[in-house]
Design a protein around this motif. Structure first.
Motif, short mmCIF file in Angstrom:
data_model
loop_
_atom_site.label_atom_id
_atom_site.label_comp_id
_atom_site.label_asym_id
_atom_site.label_seq_id
_atom_site.Cartn_x
_atom_site.Cartn_y
_atom_site.Cartn_z
N VAL A 125 0.86 -1.18 0.00
CA VAL A 125 0.00 0.00 0.00
C VAL A 125 0.90 1.23 0.00
CG1 VAL A 125 -1.72 1.32 1.28
CG2 VAL A 125 -1.85 -1.18 1.24
N PHE A 126 0.55 2.21 -0.84
CA PHE A 126 1.33 3.45 -0.94
C PHE A 126 0.36 4.61 -0.76
CE2 PHE A 126 4.55 5.89 -3.82
CZ PHE A 126 5.19 6.36 -2.70
N LYS A 127 0.51 5.36 0.32
CA LYS A 127 -0.33 6.53 0.55
C LYS A 127 0.29 7.73 -0.15
CE LYS A 127 -2.76 9.15 4.11
NZ LYS A 127 -3.02 9.33 5.56
N VAL A 128 -0.45 8.32 -1.09
CA VAL A 128 0.11 9.35 -1.96
C VAL A 128 -0.90 10.46 -2.20
CG1 VAL A 128 1.63 7.73 -3.17
CG2 VAL A 128 -0.70 8.11 -4.00
N GLN A 129 -0.46 11.48 -2.89
CA GLN A 129 -1.34 12.49 -3.47
C GLN A 129 -1.55 12.15 -4.94
OE1 GLN A 129 -2.95 15.03 -1.88
NE2 GLN A 129 -2.12 14.08 -0.01
N PRO A 130 -2.75 12.41 -5.49
CA PRO A 130 -2.98 12.12 -6.92
C PRO A 130 -2.01 12.89 -7.81
CG PRO A 130 -5.06 12.52 -5.78
CD PRO A 130 -3.97 12.88 -4.82
N LEU A 131 -1.64 12.28 -8.92
CA LEU A 131 -0.76 12.94 -9.89
C LEU A 131 -1.47 14.14 -10.50
CD1 LEU A 131 0.69 9.78 -11.67
CD2 LEU A 131 1.94 11.33 -10.14
N GLU A 132 -0.72 15.21 -10.73
CA GLU A 132 -1.32 16.44 -11.24
C GLU A 132 -1.45 16.45 -12.76
OE1 GLU A 132 0.80 19.79 -9.76
OE2 GLU A 132 0.23 19.43 -7.67
N GLY A 133 -0.62 15.74 -13.46
CA GLY A 133 -0.68 15.76 -14.92
C GLY A 133 0.23 16.83 -15.51
N VAL A 134 0.20 16.94 -16.85
CA VAL A 134 1.06 17.88 -17.57
C VAL A 134 0.18 18.84 -18.36
CG1 VAL A 134 2.90 16.17 -17.76
CG2 VAL A 134 1.23 16.37 -19.62
N ALA A 135 0.78 19.89 -18.89
CA ALA A 135 0.06 20.85 -19.72
C ALA A 135 -0.28 20.20 -21.07
CB ALA A 135 0.89 22.10 -19.94
N LEU A 136 -1.38 20.64 -21.67
CA LEU A 136 -1.81 20.08 -22.95
C LEU A 136 -0.71 20.20 -24.01
CD1 LEU A 136 -4.12 18.86 -24.65
CD2 LEU A 136 -4.83 21.22 -25.18
N GLU A 137 -0.08 21.35 -24.07
CA GLU A 137 0.97 21.56 -25.07
C GLU A 137 2.16 20.64 -24.84
OE1 GLU A 137 -0.71 23.88 -23.59
OE2 GLU A 137 -1.73 24.90 -25.26
N ASP A 138 2.48 20.37 -23.58
CA ASP A 138 3.59 19.46 -23.30
C ASP A 138 3.29 18.05 -23.79
OD1 ASP A 138 4.97 21.51 -22.09
OD2 ASP A 138 4.32 21.00 -20.06
N LEU A 139 2.01 17.69 -23.78
CA LEU A 139 1.61 16.36 -24.23
C LEU A 139 1.52 16.28 -25.75
CD1 LEU A 139 0.60 13.55 -23.26
CD2 LEU A 139 -1.71 14.49 -23.30
N ALA A 140 1.12 17.38 -26.40
CA ALA A 140 0.74 17.33 -27.81
C ALA A 140 1.70 18.00 -28.79
CB ALA A 140 -0.64 17.96 -27.98
N ASP A 141 2.68 18.71 -28.31
CA ASP A 141 3.58 19.45 -29.19
C ASP A 141 5.01 18.94 -29.02
OD1 ASP A 141 4.43 21.36 -30.99
OD2 ASP A 141 4.52 22.99 -29.51
N PRO A 142 5.63 18.45 -30.13
CA PRO A 142 5.17 18.44 -31.52
C PRO A 142 4.15 17.33 -31.77
CG PRO A 142 7.30 17.39 -31.38
CD PRO A 142 7.01 17.92 -30.01
N ALA A 143 3.37 17.52 -32.83
CA ALA A 143 2.28 16.60 -33.15
C ALA A 143 2.80 15.35 -33.86
CB ALA A 143 1.24 17.30 -34.02
N HIS A 144 2.59 14.20 -33.23
CA HIS A 144 2.86 12.92 -33.88
C HIS A 144 2.27 11.82 -33.01
CE1 HIS A 144 6.01 11.56 -31.04
NE2 HIS A 144 6.40 12.82 -31.01
N GLY A 145 1.91 10.72 -33.65
CA GLY A 145 1.40 9.58 -32.90
C GLY A 145 -0.08 9.69 -32.57
N VAL A 146 -0.45 9.13 -31.39
CA VAL A 146 -1.85 9.01 -30.99
C VAL A 146 -2.02 9.51 -29.56
CG1 VAL A 146 -3.77 7.42 -30.57
CG2 VAL A 146 -2.24 7.05 -32.52
N ILE A 147 -3.08 10.27 -29.34
CA ILE A 147 -3.50 10.69 -28.01
C ILE A 147 -4.94 10.23 -27.82
CG2 ILE A 147 -4.14 12.70 -26.59
CD1 ILE A 147 -1.78 14.19 -27.75
N VAL A 148 -5.29 9.85 -26.60
CA VAL A 148 -6.66 9.45 -26.28
C VAL A 148 -7.31 10.55 -25.44
CG1 VAL A 148 -8.12 7.73 -25.15
CG2 VAL A 148 -6.02 7.02 -26.30
#
Length: 294
Positions: A125-148
């Motif tokens: 068991v690991f007691k944690v805080q939820p992950l915050e995620g990244v900015a949309l641009e950090d995920l999508a730029d440059p554009a290639h591949g697949v995002i869900v």
């Protein structure tokens, strides 16, 4: 593209499915011990948890794969508390799998009392805080591949399974709303088998505006809809692709669908009504990965 605010109203009353017929998707249906690994001889103290139905699962990861993936995640370094049974402590210490996290040993029953009823923790068991995620641009730029992109999916088992499939088929990441989306912990993380720690995700306020931004960055949006005129094979190509998945009951909301470049269905020659949303996502990710290879 329209910039109107998104709504859940479907005036036609028609529910979206990923097969050839409407009918909707089917859902799947305290004070811890303070000693470290070297101080087990005094015996662990069980945390107080009088009502396990009220445990906040968003603050816990459990199960071997989710916990080990979280321990290895650099963004988790220096955070959280790791509770394990004695045999798991030995495994972690021997393999140097704790990555700097202190090991706190408890017996199996004490771990069980920390978690919601029915949680299968496998001694970790690991007691944690939820992950915050990244900015949309950090995920999508440059554009290639697949995002869900997930449009108001709320079932943790389905979302976790989609994370697992997205990682398996090489997706860049997953986009969810900052509201109407479960935290990447608890039963969701268990279903994802560690994928939530390895696959980036972005939380956005408005999916329609996010699709507009993605279009500006060079992405093409393909929404899964049982009433789509094209099949996935016809709709997918090697362009950077956003796969848009609708909620378990209502499918893609109207304004989100209007921001998709095309709506596509999964052909079902067997005549079955529909697929569970996580199964549909796995099929779509396979087809998208194949299309990306040309």
């Amino acid at each position: 593209m329209s910039s109107k605010s998104e709504r859940n109203d479907r005036k036609s009353g028609k529910k979206q499915v990923f097969g050839n017929r409407p009918g909707g998707l089917r859902d799947k249906a305290q004070k811890p011990a303070t000693q470290g690994f070297g101080g087990r001889e005094e015996g662990p103290r069980a945390p107080r948890s009088p009502d396990r139905s009220r445990v906040d699962a968003d603050n816990y990861l459990w199960g071997r794969h989710p916990v080990l993936a979280a321990l290895a995640n650099p963004s988790r370094r220096g955070t959280g508390r790791l509770f394990v049974t004695a045999d798991r402590a030995q495994e972690i210490e021997d393999g140097r799998l704790n990555h700097g996290h202190k090991i706190e040993v408890m017996d199996n029953q004490a771990l069980t009392r920390m978690l919601p009823a029915g949680a299968v923790h496998q001694g970790m068991v690991f007691k944690v805080q939820p992950l915050e995620g990244v900015a949309l641009e950090d995920l999508a730029d440059p554009a290639h591949g697949v995002i869900v992109m997930l449009d108001q999916l709320t079932d943790p088992q389905n979302v976790g399974a989609i994370f697992r499939s997205a990682l398996a088929f090489g997706a860049r990441g997953i986009i969810v709303q900052d509201r109407h989306a479960p935290a990447l912990a608890g039963a969701l993380a268990k279903a994802a088998v560690g994928a939530t720690e390895r696959l980036p995700h972005a939380r956005v306020t408005n999916l329609s505006r996010a699709l507009e931004r993605l279009s500006d960055l060079g992405w093409r949006a393909v929404g899964l809809d049982g009433s789509g005129e094209q099949t996935l094979e016809e709709a997918l190509d090697s362009q950077p692709t956003v796969l848009v998945m609708g909620s378990e009951g209502d499918g893609i909301r109207r304004l989100v669908a209007e921001h998709c470049d095309v709506l596509a269905k999964i052909p079902m020659p067997g005549g079955f009504e529909s697929l569970n949303v996580s199964n549909a996502a796995a099929v779509a990710l396979y087809e998208a990965a194949r299309a990306q290879r040309g």
